[in-house]
Design an enzyme around this catalytic site. Structure first.
Site, PDB file in Angstrom:
ATOM      1  N   LEU A  54       0.797  -1.228   0.000  1.00 47.42           N
ATOM      2  CA  LEU A  54       0.000   0.000   0.000  1.00 47.42           C
ATOM      3  C   LEU A  54       0.834   1.286   0.000  1.00 47.42           C
ATOM      4  O   LEU A  54       0.606   2.205   0.797  1.00 47.42           O
ATOM      5  CB  LEU A  54      -0.962   0.019   1.209  1.00 47.42           C
ATOM      6  CG  LEU A  54      -1.891  -1.188   1.345  1.00 47.42           C
ATOM      7  CD1 LEU A  54      -2.717  -1.067   2.612  1.00 47.42           C
ATOM      8  CD2 LEU A  54      -2.788  -1.319   0.126  1.00 47.42           C
ATOM      9  N   CYS A  62      -6.850  -3.951   7.900  1.00 44.85           N
ATOM     10  CA  CYS A  62      -5.755  -3.536   8.768  1.00 44.85           C
ATOM     11  C   CYS A  62      -6.089  -3.838  10.225  1.00 44.85           C
ATOM     12  O   CYS A  62      -7.231  -3.644  10.654  1.00 44.85           O
ATOM     13  CB  CYS A  62      -5.518  -2.034   8.603  1.00 44.85           C
ATOM     14  SG  CYS A  62      -4.160  -1.356   9.572  1.00 44.85           S
TER      15      CYS A  62
END
Length: 303
Positions: free
Chosen positions: A74, A131
């Site tokens: 990411l 996450c």
């Protein structure tokens, strides 16, 4: 094939999976011709985090017979960099912009949602909930209670549609989807990549990928995507963006028949940047020839 999704009028039901198509880089290569032949009906940005991220160390990719493993990590410019550099360029795309955001606490996600709530260029937000919450250690998108708390924190901050991107790496995506529906999500998207690794051929037992593990995508996960989309559709009435190994119009149509309203193309775009346009045309021809194979309804209003 015109569809309505969460209040957005789209030319066809094919979008991109977050992080699988760099529209800014593609425009540098193909110029404004990209805007004239843009393959997606809406564009989902790569993940934006509060602070800049470098991503994982290389190697980042491993090719599989049925797809690939990515361990990109990411990378992004952070919220301020995205607002200053990326958003003005993505706002020039000829389709609605959906921004994908991720944070490690509810407060982080709330700051991101608040920032994009004020921007007219942004049509909707997708919450990447893969996450861990640093305060609890739990993956936000794997635990219905965690997800409920996140949505309770961010739903009041915007009237824009909120799409929750579900993780397949949990006990029950359907339970998580039900929590999303109960706590104000406008849609869900699935599946995200499955966790996997590749062994370094020169260091037996060690991972080839710099990040250790990565996300498996491509044709190898298509059967799992079909199963999980069907499972989630049986539990919720929310619009669903289905994805996982879509290479042809038949694959897209299959996801529609098990419950998706939109279909996202990801790994196939690495091989063919215009794959989504071809898939949309193939799906349209297939549904015209065999209307019984079309989804019961692909016009789902935001509620």
């Amino acid at each position: 094939m015109t569809v309505e999704f969460c209040g957005l009028r789209l030319a066809h039901p094919i979008v991109n999976g977050s992080g699988t198509f760099d529209a800014i880089a593609a425009r540098r290569v193909f110029g404004d011709a990209l805007l004239e032949q843009f393959p997606f009906a809406a564009f989902v940005s790569k993940t934006v985090t509060l602070e800049p991220r470098q991503g994982n160390p290389p190697p980042r990719l491993w090719e599989l017979p049925g797809g690939m493993i990515n361990s990109i990590g990411l990378p992004n410019k952070g919220l301020d960099g995205y607002l200053a550099d990326d958003l003005p360029q993505l706002a020039e795309l000829p389709v609605p912009l959906i921004v994908n955001v991720m944070g490690s606490t509810r407060e982080d996600v709330a700051r991101l949602v608040s920032a994009f709530a004020e921007r007219d260029e942004v049509a909707a937000l997708e919450l990447n909930v893969s996450c861990p919450n640093v305060k609890t250690g739990l993956i936000m998108g794997a635990d219905p209670v965690e997800l409920a708390g996140l949505l309770d924190a961010v739903r009041p901050l915007t009237d824009k549609p909120l799409i929750v991107k579900l993780t397949p790496n949990c006990a029950s995506p359907a339970d998580v989807a039900a929590a999303a529906e109960a706590h104000g999500a406008d849609a869900v998207s699935l599946i995200n990549t499955l966790r996997g690794m590749a062994v370094d051929p020169h260091r037996p037992g060690e991972s080839w990928l710099g990040g250790g593990t990565g996300g498996v995508s491509g044709p190898a996960v298509r059967a799992i995507a079909l199963s999980q989309v069907r499972e989630v559709r049986a539990r919720v009435a929310l619009p669903i963006v289905g994805m996982g190994g879509v290479q042809t119009g038949r694959h897209a149509s299959d996801l529609n028949t098990v419950g998706s309203d939109l279909v996202a193309v990801g790994t196939e775009s690495f091989r063919d940047p215009l794959a989504a346009a071809r898939i949309a045309a193939e799906a349209a021809a297939l549904n015209k020839a065999f209307p019984a194979n079309a989804a019961p309804s692909i016009a789902v209003m935001r509620h």
